[in-house]
Design a protein around this motif. Structure first.
Motif, PDB file in Angstrom:
ATOM      1  N   TYR A  39      50.848  50.492  41.265  1.00 57.58           N
ATOM      2  CA  TYR A  39      51.502  51.189  42.383  1.00 57.58           C
ATOM      3  C   TYR A  39      51.246  50.914  43.570  1.00 57.58           C
ATOM      4  O   TYR A  39      51.410  51.814  44.903  1.00 57.58           O
ATOM      5  CB  TYR A  39      51.375  52.498  41.939  1.00 57.58           C
ATOM      6  CG  TYR A  39      52.189  53.365  40.841  1.00 57.58           C
ATOM      7  CD1 TYR A  39      53.819  53.434  41.147  1.00 57.58           C
ATOM      8  CD2 TYR A  39      51.620  53.947  39.908  1.00 57.58           C
ATOM      9  CE1 TYR A  39      54.748  53.405  39.832  1.00 57.58           C
ATOM     10  CE2 TYR A  39      52.739  53.689  38.768  1.00 57.58           C
ATOM     11  CZ  TYR A  39      53.938  54.042  38.407  1.00 57.58           C
ATOM     12  OH  TYR A  39      53.983  54.324  37.920  1.00 57.58           O
ATOM     13  N   THR A  42      53.761  50.685  46.303  1.00 57.47           N
ATOM     14  CA  THR A  42      55.342  51.037  46.356  1.00 57.47           C
ATOM     15  C   THR A  42      54.580  52.148  46.045  1.00 57.47           C
ATOM     16  O   THR A  42      55.295  53.054  46.674  1.00 57.47           O
ATOM     17  CB  THR A  42      55.692  50.852  45.036  1.00 57.47           C
ATOM     18  OG1 THR A  42      54.762  51.385  43.759  1.00 57.47           O
ATOM     19  CG2 THR A  42      55.995  49.050  44.992  1.00 57.47           C
ATOM     20  N   CYS A  43      52.946  53.593  46.014  1.00 58.43           N
ATOM     21  CA  CYS A  43      53.260  54.521  45.981  1.00 58.43           C
ATOM     22  C   CYS A  43      51.110  54.590  45.871  1.00 58.43           C
ATOM     23  O   CYS A  43      50.571  55.458  45.052  1.00 58.43           O
ATOM     24  CB  CYS A  43      54.102  55.238  45.159  1.00 58.43           C
ATOM     25  SG  CYS A  43      53.425  56.823  45.384  1.00 58.43           S
ATOM     26  N   CYS A 123      57.041  59.550  47.575  1.00 63.99           N
ATOM     27  CA  CYS A 123      57.040  57.691  46.630  1.00 63.99           C
ATOM     28  C   CYS A 123      58.305  58.331  45.852  1.00 63.99           C
ATOM     29  O   CYS A 123      58.270  58.076  44.696  1.00 63.99           O
ATOM     30  CB  CYS A 123      55.993  57.228  46.078  1.00 63.99           C
ATOM     31  SG  CYS A 123      54.426  57.222  46.684  1.00 63.99           S
ATOM     32  N   VAL A 126      59.482  56.213  42.092  1.00 61.70           N
ATOM     33  CA  VAL A 126      58.770  55.154  41.748  1.00 61.70           C
ATOM     34  C   VAL A 126      57.722  55.269  40.225  1.00 61.70           C
ATOM     35  O   VAL A 126      57.587  54.714  39.920  1.00 61.70           O
ATOM     36  CB  VAL A 126      57.883  54.914  43.199  1.00 61.70           C
ATOM     37  CG1 VAL A 126      57.132  54.194  42.732  1.00 61.70           C
ATOM     38  CG2 VAL A 126      58.475  54.352  43.968  1.00 61.70           C
ATOM     39  N   VAL A 127      56.937  56.643  40.707  1.00 66.77           N
ATOM     40  CA  VAL A 127      55.692  56.837  39.449  1.00 66.77           C
ATOM     41  C   VAL A 127      56.082  57.028  38.416  1.00 66.77           C
ATOM     42  O   VAL A 127      57.566  58.822  38.950  1.00 66.77           O
ATOM     43  CB  VAL A 127      55.010  57.456  39.973  1.00 66.77           C
ATOM     44  CG1 VAL A 127      53.836  58.067  38.904  1.00 66.77           C
ATOM     45  CG2 VAL A 127      54.206  57.161  41.231  1.00 66.77           C
TER      46      VAL A 127
END
Length: 335
Positions: A39, A42-43, A123, A126-127
């Motif tokens: 991540y 992306t995060c 985010c 994403v997660v």
């Protein structure tokens, strides 16, 4: 500070957490695709968000640490670590929350919801919930005095659940050692992994319905009827009468129930383990596979901490080959 992150006077964290490195590019849940840096682009604040929320939760109630570790365990033992344990029943899906070892027992779902809400604010999409559980379980352990480990991430959330597998695959407190070893082996986990992972009971509580047979059964035999054990047994029977009180709870490590340490293993050596399944690891006729590990962990807390960390990574790497998605809400598959 990331959006949505915040809690007054958070608990001190023992170690900086590792941030996660690649974008979501694959729909397959292959353990080889998990990475520490999943991540980071992306995060990058994902682990910070989870850490902060866990600090708040454990400070408010230390039992939240055990709740999250247990959720992660029950998740990984059914279809792999895919967040299936978090799914609510719907008109088209039967979840795992009503399984024998989950109903009236698993807790922490609201805490997961809160963490997920923070992650989605920072985010969106994403997660995964499965990764949330894996990271939160590590943080929970640290916050009550346990070891740190790096958590590979990149798991996907299952779109399905399996009540049948939850009923058949999750170990139960009444089962014997041979059955327990078989269940862990079916997940690729060794007897050493089993003893190490069960060591998380050092911060757990158990319901009367799960230890009634033990305290009215062979407890006196394994504890050799020593005076201190008799006092403890009397207290347990007050908590858990022969009839009623099923939901009354008692700590599985009565010496330091809110601290992640190796004291749990001393109870097994003394023959005063609360659950039959725990005591079996030391007192069973088949205990030659596990009793020496129990003794080692009581003698060497460093060995227990190291093996627990390694076993949590191995368990966390059990993935669902069917693939999945990143749920927006941990309780429901995406529309």
């Amino acid at each position: 500070m990331a959006k949505g992150v915040g809690c007054s006077t958070p608990l001190p964290f023992v170690m900086a957490l590792v941030l996660a490195t690649a974008a979501i590019t694959s729909l397959a849940q292959d353990p080889s695709q998990l990475s520490l840096g999943y991540y980071s682009k992306t995060c990058p604040t994902a682990e910070q968000i989870v850490r902060t929320e866990m600090e708040c939760a454990v400070k408010a109630n230390p039992r939240n640490a055990a709740f999250i570790i247990r959720l992660h365990f029950h998740d990984c033992f059914v279809q792999g670590c895919d967040g299936s344990v978090l799914l609510d029943d719907t008109a088209t899906l039967i979840g795992e929350k009503q399984a024998d070892q989950n109903v009236n027992s698993l807790q922490g779902f609201e805490l997961v919801d809160k963490i997920k809400e923070k992650l989605e604010a920072e985010c969106p999409g994403v997660v995964s919930c499965a990764d949330l559980l894996a990271v939160a379980a590590r943080d929970a352990t640290i916050l009550v005095g346990g070891p740190y480990w790096d958590v590979p991430v990149g798991r996907l959330d299952s779109k399905t659940a399996s009540l049948d597998q939850a009923n058949s695959d999750i170990p139960t407190p009444q089962q014997g050692l041979a059955t327990l070893i078989t269940k862990f082996s079916a997940k690729g986990l060794s007897p050493t992994d089993m003893v190490a992972l069960v060591g998380s009971h050092t911060i757990g509580m158990s319901r009367c319905v799960n230890f009634r047979d033990r305290i009215y059964g062979d407890f006196q035999l394994t504890s050799k009827s020593e005076a201190s054990a008799q006092v403890y047994l009397s207290k347990l029977k007050e908590t858990c009468p022969t009839d009623g009180g099923d939901d009354n709870v008692s700590p599985m490590d009565y010496t330091s129930p809110t601290v992640f340490d190796n004291a749990f293993f001393e109870t097994l050596i003394q023959g005063t383990g609360l659950l039959n399944s725990d005591q079996e690891m030391y007192s069973s006729l088949l205990g030659f596979e596990t009793s020496h590990i129990v003794e080692k962990y009581w003698a060497e807390s460093i060995s227990f901490f190291k093996d627990f960390s390694d076993s949590m990574v191995r368990m966390g790497n059990i993935t669902n080959p069917a693939g999945g998605e990143v749920r927006k809400n941990c309780r429901f598959a995406n529309a």
